[in-house]
Design an enzyme around this catalytic site. Structure first.
Site, short mmCIF file in Angstrom:
data_model
loop_
_atom_site.label_atom_id
_atom_site.label_comp_id
_atom_site.label_asym_id
_atom_site.label_seq_id
_atom_site.Cartn_x
_atom_site.Cartn_y
_atom_site.Cartn_z
N CYS A 258 -20.80 -56.96 1.19
CA CYS A 258 -21.05 -55.54 0.93
C CYS A 258 -19.82 -54.68 1.18
CB CYS A 258 -22.20 -55.05 1.79
SG CYS A 258 -23.70 -55.99 1.52
N ARG B 237 -18.05 -70.73 19.90
CA ARG B 237 -19.49 -70.79 20.14
C ARG B 237 -20.00 -72.24 20.21
NH1 ARG B 237 -22.25 -65.85 16.59
NH2 ARG B 237 -21.03 -64.19 17.57
N TRP C 222 -41.06 -29.79 7.73
CA TRP C 222 -41.59 -30.98 7.05
C TRP C 222 -40.39 -31.70 6.45
CZ3 TRP C 222 -46.88 -32.04 7.00
CH2 TRP C 222 -47.75 -31.00 7.33
#
Lengths: 480, 480
Positions: free
Chosen positions: B44, B71, B462
């Protein structure tokens, strides 16, 4: 059903109800009594009027009296309801001209709002001490800030309604240099920004250890940093005892511990209270915080009598209990629902979740639901919470900002109880995600697995709200 | 359970799964095969790299290979899995060096992603025609845009991984003046912004009548106005037949109707397709759009084999049916859930609602759920929708912007089915409110009565989403 629908109070609740009822029942008489001269105005806009971002008082009116009358509503300003005979369904009304009249009603809405309290601060009646409750008060503060040599009083607008004597009295004062704000809630924080914009030396006094108590510690710490960075002097844990001065003008603020500060203007924002004194001699019952007790349709215990807005209770979506959280949307929504109900379409007023946002200079702060562990425990939950800080956008995309999210859930059920957020990049709107989850009784696991939006300019892959849910998820029993 | 957990594909799904599994089962072998050289990168972010807002390719990497290895994950780049023997639980792998090896697995994740399609556009293999799928492609486009006289190729970054030959070939081209974008989806709209930032003459061709079809007409019209205002020439309802040119370089775009345009660069963004060819000779079943068919835990029909990300189906929260909506969060979330599941903690991958946001210059566009009436009817609903336009802030507060919201609901049940939004002021995040409501099977009435946040700098009393719900509410049967 040809008896009139009458609303007491010409602000959000009263006028929303009146408008809705008149639209659904055009043939029915709809009357609104307002004891003052202002109607349909934005409380929340007042700090921005004082700041100068909003030019004129008139800009803060949602509807003018003429527009209200165009809707077919019989608006009577300067009419104070002084007694309710709920057996006979008749109101006693006193006009500002000193007349007294009786008004029968078919259905009645109590929309009397709330008032600022100054107790126990002594000296709140001195000139130069303001509460920012009502547009006259906002006009007086702005008139006080402006230099009478260069700014005409008429500049504030509101010609038709404003308390001109009050405004002119404050306009005649020299513009202040040092301002004390007593109370670190919404009003205090927003007014700190407003006063700073005028270049004043701003001191904010808060009795507790943190500003914005309903937003919890994580938000407060960020806001306190922001206030300090903007030059506001914070006096936390400092209880203001009194304001005093000679000739009826405020000159000094004195704390319980003895410390004092010379001030030219003081703003007291330590809370509000529902206007329900009118009900003392009626069978209409009050509940939490002396607000009017109502059911899910805004009905009081007395037939044909409703209440909404800052004077009324609402059901809390998380606790299921009656609560009192006076905010603008609630008044509008409940008023509108009651307008539909009295017009023959029974409409629930909805719940509240205590959702609120406030701007503190550049920081956007939000909260919803139960934030305080003690309050959550009192409501029968076993609260567990986590606070995370994450970027508001993909790390590589420019313009992101640290966003701090706290989520609170019930340890056993995993049910989401509340949340807070603070950050400078689109943080405020994000609290609505949590509010929507609360309203639907979602669990923290359901929030964690929600398909929220992602694009680099707007959020990281895991929105900060989702990251908080991921982290909190591992602390609850029922995750799936 | 000492057999290794193996993921095919080193992007969002594979690495999320591998990371989660290794964290929960540190003693277990966790292997990730990636046939290319790039791992863990943001698809993206590529338009913003081309635009120049993101400096270097490396900025688009979430994790470097070194971080992945830290990791404890055995990452093997340049390793293509060419066969799966799911009876024997053995993979056949070919390395970029030409070696062939066999790898047994205990649990397997198929995270092979998707690829850009160019069919039926002829001439997509010409130099100067790009698809923006993968970082090499993004690097080639950026190299093409930059002036070889002033910009060094190394400027794009990604030294360790980038297809240098491809980049250098495009860097040698003269910077383009006229660019054609074929396809008005996310990529097309984002790339129009990117190319415009380089001062190019940008033409966008869309076969249908509107850009961004999944966002519906109300959003498309605003975006088309924005594109036009920014100088992008829109060719709507125009089907591109082929790209052609001499010497293997693109020089011309030709439409089915015969119209043609001289171009220096063409970007084809007409869709992607799941990479599931590998499964042809296996018993692993595919479903919608040839994506891997999986259950609520990401399990395929074959024991021990999971799939997630752009190559896999997901359950749609509104229809309850399997669907294929390849997006970043879905891959991360499903991968992570499968990592937990294979490590012994069965974790649902969650639903999708098709929630997506895209930036079109200054317009923020969002969509969620079922937007198209026909799709809603096909799913068994009786759709009704309303579109409203409202301010993003209180009218008197500076900086607000028109925000257009469309909500779709089922006429009888009132259930909310989908929504879209477009506007320049915090519109994108607001779609998450609707997404959260959909995920919880809320009705339009429940949304209307939700206690969302209000403060003048952030919303009107609102919120536009609530206003849309109010308006749509009167068109459904079950409102309360």
């Amino acid at each position: 059903m040809t008896d009139p629908f009458v609303a007491i109070g010409g602000d959000a609740a009263g006028l929303s109800a009146a408008s809705k009822c008149k639209r659904e029942q055009p043939e029915r008489d709809v009357i609104v009594f307002e004891k003052g001269s202002w109607v349909s105005y934005s409380h929340c806009g007042m700090p921005y009027f004082v700041k100068g971002e909003v030019d004129r008082l008139d800009d803060l009116l949602s509807l003018s009296p003429a527009e209200i009358r165009e809707r077919g509503i019989d608006l009577r300003r300067g009419h104070e309801v002084v007694a309710i005979d709920s057996d006979a369904r008749v109101l006693t009304v006193e006009t500002s001209a000193g007349d007294r009249l009786e008004q029968p009603y078919g259905d009645l809405l109590i929309g009397t709002g709330a008032r600022a309290v100054t107790t126990p601060i002594e000296g709140s009646d001195l000139a130069g001490v303001h509460t920012m409750h009502g547009l006259d008060s906002a006009a007086a503060v702005r008139a006080h800030l402006l230099d009478p040599a260069v700014d005409a009083v008429a500049d504030v607008g509101g010609e038709e309604f404003v308390d001109r004597e009050l405004v002119e009295r404050h306009a005649a004062f020299e513009p202040p240099e040092t301002v004390a704000i007593v109370g670190g809630g919404y009003v205090g924080v927003e007014m700190a920004e407003a006063f700073s914009a005028h270049g004043l030396d701003v001191h904010l006094f808060q009795r507790g250890e943190h500003v914005l108590p309903p937003f919890g510690e994580a938000v407060a710490e960020v806001v306190e940093g922001e206030l300090a960075a903007e030059g506001v002097t914070l006096h936390l844990g400092e209880e203001v005892q009194r304001l005093d001065g000679d000739d009826g003008r405020v000159e000094r603020l004195v704390c319980a511990g003895g410390a004092s500060l010379a001030v030219d203007l003081a703003l007291v924002g330590i809370g509000i209270r529902p206007n329900t004194d009118l009900l003392a001699d009626t069978p209409i019952e009050t509940g939490v915080a002396d607000a009017v007790a109502v059911d899910d349709y805004g009905r009081t215990n007395v037939d044909g009598v409703y209440a909404a807005g800052d004077c009324a209770t609402m059901r809390h979506a998380v606790t299921g209990e009656r609560d009192w959280v006076p905010l603008g949307l609630t008044a509008n929504r409940a008023g509108r629902a009651i307008g539909a109900t009295v017009a023959g379409d029974p409409t629930p007023v909805g719940d509240i979740a205590g959702t609120a946002v406030v701007k503190a200079f550049e920081q956007e702060c939000g909260r919803t639901g139960l934030v305080d562990h003690e309050a959550a425990s009192d409501a029968g939950f076993d609260p567990v919470s986590e606070t995370i800080t994450a970027g508001s956008r993909s790390g590589y995309y420019p313009g992101g900002a640290e966003t701090t999210v706290t989520l609170i859930a019930d340890r056993d059920s995993g049910r989401l109880l509340g949340g807070t957020i603070v950050g400078t990049d689109r943080a405020a709107i994000r609290i609505d995600i949590v509010a929507m989850a609360l309203e639907q009784d979602a669990t923290v696991g359901e929030l964690e697995r929600s398909d929220l939006a992602y694009a680099p300019p707007f959020s990281p892959v895991w929105d900060p709200v989702l990251t908080a849910a991921k982290v909190l998820g591992s602390s609850v029993q029922e995750r799936y």
